[in-house]
Structure formats: C-alpha cells, structure tokens
Scaffold this motif. Structure first.
Motif, mmCIF file in Angstrom:
data_model
loop_
_atom_site.group_PDB
_atom_site.id
_atom_site.type_symbol
_atom_site.label_atom_id
_atom_site.label_comp_id
_atom_site.label_asym_id
_atom_site.label_seq_id
_atom_site.Cartn_x
_atom_site.Cartn_y
_atom_site.Cartn_z
ATOM 1 N N THR A 1 4.236 -5.609 3.327
ATOM 2 C CA THR A 1 4.968 -5.661 4.628
ATOM 3 C C THR A 1 6.234 -6.301 4.489
ATOM 4 O O THR A 1 7.459 -6.068 5.006
ATOM 5 C CB THR A 1 4.169 -6.144 5.935
ATOM 6 O OG1 THR A 1 2.654 -5.198 5.763
ATOM 7 C CG2 THR A 1 4.621 -5.632 7.047
ATOM 8 N N CYS B 1 -0.886 3.784 5.294
ATOM 9 C CA CYS B 1 0.204 3.794 6.404
ATOM 10 C C CYS B 1 0.217 4.667 7.569
ATOM 11 O O CYS B 1 0.042 5.789 7.661
ATOM 12 C CB CYS B 1 1.369 3.677 5.489
ATOM 13 S SG CYS B 1 2.839 3.814 6.611
ATOM 14 N N VAL B 2 0.022 4.155 8.853
ATOM 15 C CA VAL B 2 -0.088 5.126 9.932
ATOM 16 C C VAL B 2 1.555 5.587 10.203
ATOM 17 O O VAL B 2 1.482 6.719 10.987
ATOM 18 C CB VAL B 2 0.091 4.093 11.319
ATOM 19 C CG1 VAL B 2 -1.468 3.687 11.657
ATOM 20 C CG2 VAL B 2 0.916 2.861 11.201
ATOM 21 N N CYS C 1 8.671 1.208 8.929
ATOM 22 C CA CYS C 1 7.551 0.410 8.849
ATOM 23 C C CYS C 1 7.428 -0.362 10.033
ATOM 24 O O CYS C 1 8.464 -1.088 10.606
ATOM 25 C CB CYS C 1 7.692 -0.573 7.627
ATOM 26 S SG CYS C 1 6.527 -1.906 7.667
ATOM 27 N N SER C 2 6.282 -0.323 10.827
ATOM 28 C CA SER C 2 5.939 -0.896 12.012
ATOM 29 C C SER C 2 5.310 -2.182 11.890
ATOM 30 O O SER C 2 4.777 -2.821 12.811
ATOM 31 C CB SER C 2 5.311 -0.205 13.106
ATOM 32 O OG SER C 2 4.254 0.353 12.419
ATOM 33 N N CYS D 1 2.437 -3.073 10.504
ATOM 34 C CA CYS D 1 0.993 -3.362 11.048
ATOM 35 C C CYS D 1 0.125 -4.046 10.192
ATOM 36 O O CYS D 1 -1.134 -4.081 10.252
ATOM 37 C CB CYS D 1 0.486 -1.720 11.075
ATOM 38 S SG CYS D 1 0.139 -0.768 9.402
ATOM 39 N N TYR D 2 0.625 -4.212 8.777
ATOM 40 C CA TYR D 2 0.005 -4.918 7.708
ATOM 41 C C TYR D 2 -1.318 -4.450 7.134
ATOM 42 O O TYR D 2 -2.119 -4.991 6.375
ATOM 43 C CB TYR D 2 -0.462 -6.634 8.250
ATOM 44 C CG TYR D 2 0.975 -7.275 8.394
ATOM 45 C CD1 TYR D 2 1.344 -7.981 7.298
ATOM 46 C CD2 TYR D 2 1.543 -7.251 9.686
ATOM 47 C CE1 TYR D 2 2.412 -8.687 7.536
ATOM 48 C CE2 TYR D 2 2.774 -7.949 9.774
ATOM 49 C CZ TYR D 2 3.111 -8.591 8.639
ATOM 50 O OH TYR D 2 4.472 -9.338 8.868
ATOM 51 N N TYR D 3 -1.668 -3.029 7.649
ATOM 52 C CA TYR D 3 -2.823 -2.597 6.757
ATOM 53 C C TYR D 3 -2.349 -2.413 5.348
ATOM 54 O O TYR D 3 -3.441 -2.865 4.552
ATOM 55 C CB TYR D 3 -2.773 -1.027 7.299
ATOM 56 C CG TYR D 3 -3.884 -0.980 8.337
ATOM 57 C CD1 TYR D 3 -5.359 -1.174 8.075
ATOM 58 C CD2 TYR D 3 -3.616 -0.617 9.681
ATOM 59 C CE1 TYR D 3 -6.370 -1.158 8.965
ATOM 60 C CE2 TYR D 3 -4.654 -0.403 10.646
ATOM 61 C CZ TYR D 3 -6.009 -0.924 10.347
ATOM 62 O OH TYR D 3 -7.037 -0.859 11.458
ATOM 63 N N CYS D 4 -1.233 -2.169 4.766
ATOM 64 C CA CYS D 4 -0.973 -2.125 3.468
ATOM 65 C C CYS D 4 -1.282 -3.304 2.686
ATOM 66 O O CYS D 4 -1.816 -3.430 1.586
ATOM 67 C CB CYS D 4 0.127 -1.411 2.966
ATOM 68 S SG CYS D 4 1.628 -2.207 3.685
ATOM 69 N N MET E 1 8.663 -4.445 2.626
ATOM 70 C CA MET E 1 9.598 -3.306 3.557
ATOM 71 C C MET E 1 10.631 -4.070 4.155
ATOM 72 O O MET E 1 11.659 -3.600 4.538
ATOM 73 C CB MET E 1 8.584 -2.768 4.561
ATOM 74 C CG MET E 1 7.612 -1.708 4.012
ATOM 75 S SD MET E 1 8.414 -0.101 3.265
ATOM 76 C CE MET E 1 7.108 0.851 2.778
HETATM 77 S S1 SF4 Z 1 2.997 -2.546 7.064
HETATM 78 FE FE1 SF4 Z 1 2.406 -1.139 5.418
HETATM 79 S S2 SF4 Z 1 1.079 0.278 6.423
HETATM 80 FE FE2 SF4 Z 1 1.941 -0.836 8.096
HETATM 81 S S3 SF4 Z 1 3.613 0.633 8.584
HETATM 82 FE FE3 SF4 Z 1 4.384 -0.769 7.217
HETATM 83 S S4 SF4 Z 1 4.215 0.044 5.354
HETATM 84 FE FE4 SF4 Z 1 3.145 1.343 6.630
#
Ligand code: SF4
Ligand code: SF4
Lengths: 188, 295
Positions: free
Chosen positions: A87, A36-37, A70-71, A73-76, A90
């Motif tokens: 995401t 998570c950024v 949470c922005s 970004c979908y990395y998680c 969140m």
């Molecule tokens: S999508 Fe996941 S990794 Fe990205 S900001 Fe939100 S919680 Fe963090």
C-alpha cells in the motif's frame, strides 16, 4: 525487455529507485492482485505493476492508472507472503506522479494538494474552503455539480461550516512545518 | 477515568453525530474525554499521496503534543481516536518510529520548528478497541435500558482499524462488534462484507470505482435493518449515495448506517438527540419506527 534496459540508464537519478527497493523481494505470486478490491478497474494488475517498477519501465508505470486506483484497504499488504509494504508502494507512486506533475493524475493530485493547502493554512480541514479551492484550480465549471446534491444535504444538517469558523484552541497555521518538510525533501 | 481524545476533522464536520455519541457513551461508562488541545489534521489520505515525510509529520505533531498533555494531566499514555483513517495515520507513526530511529530524527528536525519533540511513548487506540477491551459487554449489559429485540444489525469494520496492524481483531474476518450488538439485545446479520473496503477517498478522486465498492456492500446488506460503522469515511460512503445507487442498480438498497456509539448509547438510555440521530443522512422509516417504539 530491450526497452526496459534502454529506459534505465544507470547514470540518471531514477525516481522509481526507492519504490523498486521496496518491491525487490516480490516473487510474482499474484496474491496482491487476487486480494485487490479495485483490480477490476485497473489497466495493470498490482502484480504486473510491481514487475514494471522493478524493470524500471517508468513511462509504462505512469501511463497506468493502477496506483491512482488504490484505496488503501491494506489487504495486499496484509497478505503478501514476502511481507512487502505494498500500500505504501502505491502511495509512493502517487507521490512521484504528484511531484512530476503526471497529466493523467492531475485531478487526484489537485484534490489532495487543495486539501493540504487548507491544512497548511489552518491546521485543520475546512471542507467548504478546500472544495472551493479544488474546483477553481480544476477549471472545470461542471465539476461542482457532481457534489452539489450531497453538499446541500450536508449543509442542511449543519455539517459544513461556512464561512470558516474560528476553531477553538485550534493549532493555527502549520506553514513552518510544511516549509521544513519541503526543505528536507529537496535535500534528499 | 480519563482518556485523552483526538476527534479529527471529520468529527467536527460531516461526522458530528459520531463525536456527540462517542462523548455521550463514554460518559455513561464514567469516562471523561479530554480533547487534545491544539490538535491538527492527521493528513487523511491527502498527505500520503503527496509527500511521505509530511504524512509522518502531521500525525507526529499530534503525538508530540499528546505526550506533553498526558504528562501534564497525569493520565495514562494513550490517545483515543474514533476515526479509522486518523487512527491508522497516528498508529503508523507510533509503530514506525519504534524501529526507525532515523525517521524519528527527521520528524523531530521538522517538529523543532514548533519547538516540539516526539519521544514515542504514547499509545494510539481506536474507539472500538477501547470499547471492547476496556469495557466490553460486561460493562454494557448492566447499563442497558432498552433491548432492541429483533433488530438485525450488520457490523461493518472497514479497513484501517483492522489492517495492516493487527491490534484487536481478526484483520480478515472481524467479529469484535458482535458481542456488543448482542449485549443490546439485537441480532447480528451474517455477512462477509464487514472488513471489505468502502472505496475510501476514491469517492472523491475516482467516483465511479468507489461507487462499485459501496454498491457491492449495500447489496449484501439487504435483509439487515441497519449497518453499524466505526469510521466517518465508511459511514459517509455507505450513507450518502444511496439514492444514486438505488437508481443505478434498479433496486432499493436504502439502509440506515449508524455509528456504533449511537446504537450502544440509545440502548443505554441516551435520547435520539443525545446521539445525534437527526444528523445521519439516511435513517429509514423502519429504523425510525424501531427506535420510536423503544426510545
Ligand atoms: S491496498 Fe492493495 S489491495 Fe487495497 S486497493 Fe490498494 S493495491 Fe488494492
Ligand atoms: S503478493 Fe507480494 S510477493 Fe506476491 S506478487 Fe504481490 S507483491 Fe509480489
């Protein structure tokens, strides 16, 4: 542990229940947190937040600002070894916070509802109109100045249309759709 | 060749130059973009923060009218979307309804208010996907009129055209723009930030945190002549706060942030005006000099 049990009486409808269901298979590996950024700014890491949701610690979950940071970004979501829709989890917490009018999320919720009000009325977003709406509802006379210099630069490039221009072939009002969505959500 | 086209709200406002350059570039490929009549806002990051059903219905309305439009116009079942946020919102509905008939039913109950119906047979495509898959360097090379030698470009993909759905590029280490940059004679700046997040809507709701993310990206771009993007939100976040960020971190991080079709279009002979170069907030003197030299 004790407080968690106290907070989750089985006979009350639990707004966290659907989110809990999304997260049930979490193995607490921490991949989401490591990916998570925005974790540097979060009071709870994503992994911990999931645990709190699963344990039904509603007050703690909504005292945390983690989900508001949470922005998308979908990395998680991409990396979670259990393939969980993180995401979206969140976002689901943001939705509950908006519905329950959680105070710490007020300004984010106002921003999004002002945006959607513009969409409801015109089908598309008029940036100028919705920012005005947002500032009025924030009741914060200084807030607009945070955006003034950018606003002026955008205006000078002709990028913000004022007043709301009649959009060619626009969709018009989407009030009927919004009404139906609200109706169905009330039912569920 | 014809594509159905969904510009989205940003391309009518803060990202007019993305709209203009996309249309002009596609014309050079011999493509007509037919704007979807009556399209609505996809919901951006607002709908998903307020209501899940609304975040499905807003994109679904567009897909429903798009299905009708491609049938009426007898063109292929696709809709071209340049904005990554719009793209993902529309794509999500395309993909979810395939495996969730209950959701589709619910969506259609709402769409019925406007006598619309979604079947689920339209494919949502990102502009970058269309450029690399349907055209690619093979189509660009013979049309290049100006080679931007020694122009060092940092390709920036952002998040939502890459993740969570893996469609046309590596979601962690994207590279699809590199052959395009090379096709116009420029060099690819080697960096690891191409798929990192620009902060997206945090810039509006949690500005301090959003600024940290853009600062990290802009710092890493030092040494490149320009950043190339394929998303209006990324472009705005990287472009608009540079003065502020330079002051904050005490170093000059100013860099031009251009849209991919602006770069390709210029190389393929379009004028600066045709690609809307005067509309980007930051175009550094160095980059102006490069373009003045070639164009
Ligand atoms: S999508 Fe996941 S990794 Fe990205 S900001 Fe939100 S919680 Fe963090
Ligand atoms: S990555 Fe997935 S399994 Fe691992 S802690 Fe996060 S949610 Fe749980």
């Amino acid at each position: 542990m004790e407080s968690a049990i106290k907070q989750k009486p089985a006979f009350l409808p639990d707004p966290l229940a659907p989110v809990c269901k999304m997260l049930q298979a979490c193995i607490q590996c921490g991949t989401c947190t490591a990916s998570c950024v925005n974790s540097f700014a979060m009071d709870q890491t994503p992994r911990r937040l999931w645990r709190m949701v699963i344990m039904g610690q509603k007050d703690e979950v909504f005292r945390s600002k983690t989900f508001a940071l949470c922005s998308s970004c979908y990395y998680c979501t991409l990396r979670c070894p259990r393939g969980l829709p993180l995401t979206e989890a969140m976002a689901a917490l943001k939705q509950i916070a908006a519905k329950e009018k959680i105070a710490s999320c007020k300004s984010g919720t106002l921003f999004y509802t002002s945006f959607l009000e513009s969409v409801r009325c015109h089908g598309r977003v008029s940036e100028m109109e919705f920012m005005t709406h947002y500032f009025i509802r924030m009741k914060n006379p200084v807030a607009p100045f945070k955006y003034t210099s950018l606003g002026m630069r955008l205006l000078s490039k002709g990028k913000i249309a004022i007043p709301l221009t009649k959009k060619k072939k626009g969709p018009g009002s989407l009030k009927a759709l919004f009404r139906k969505v609200a109706e169905l959500e009330q039912l569920s | 060749m014809k594509y159905l086209y969904y510009p989205g709200c940003s391309l009518e406002g803060t990202a007019i130059e993305y709209n203009r350059s996309t249309q002009a570039l596609m014309k050079l490929f011999g493509v007509d973009l037919l704007e979807l009549e009556g399209w609505n806002c996809c919901g951006a990051s607002a709908a998903e923060s307020i209501s899940y059903l609304l975040s499905m219905v807003l994109p679904a309305r567009n897909l429903a009218i798009a299905e009708k439009a491609v049938k009426d116009m007898d063109i292929k079942n696709e809709i071209l979307v340049p904005c990554s946020a719009c793209y993902l919102n529309l794509k999500k509905v395309e993909i979810k309804i395939r495996s969730q008939p209950e959701l589709l039913k619910k969506i259609n109950t709402v769409l019925n208010e406007e006598e619309l119906h979604l079947h689920g047979n339209i494919k949502v495509r990102h502009l970058l996907d269309v450029i690399i898959t349907d055209f690619g360097p093979e189509a660009i090379l013979p049309r290049v009129k100006r080679k931007f030698k020694d122009f060092l470009i940092a390709p920036y993909y952002g998040c939502q055209c890459l993740r969570p759905y893996i469609i046309f590029d590596d979601p962690e280490a994207p590279r699809s723009m590199e052959p395009l940059i090379e096709a116009v004679g420029a060099k690819v700046f080697d960096w690891a930030m191409g798929g990192k997040c620009c902060g997206a809507s945090l810039m509006n709701t949690k500005k301090e945190v959003g600024m940290e993310l853009t600062t990290a990206i802009l710092k890493q771009a030092k040494g490149a002549d320009a950043i190339i993007t394929v998303c209006p939100m990324c472009q705005m976040n990287l472009d608009a706060y540079q003065n502020n960020i330079s002051k904050r971190c005490g170093e000059n991080i100013r860099i031009s942030v251009l849209y991919l079709p602006q770069l390709l279009g210029l190389a393929m002979g379009l004028s600066k005006k045709q690609v809307g170069l005067d509309l980007n907030l930051t175009v550094t003197q160095e980059v102006k000099a490069i373009f003045n030299h070639y164009c």
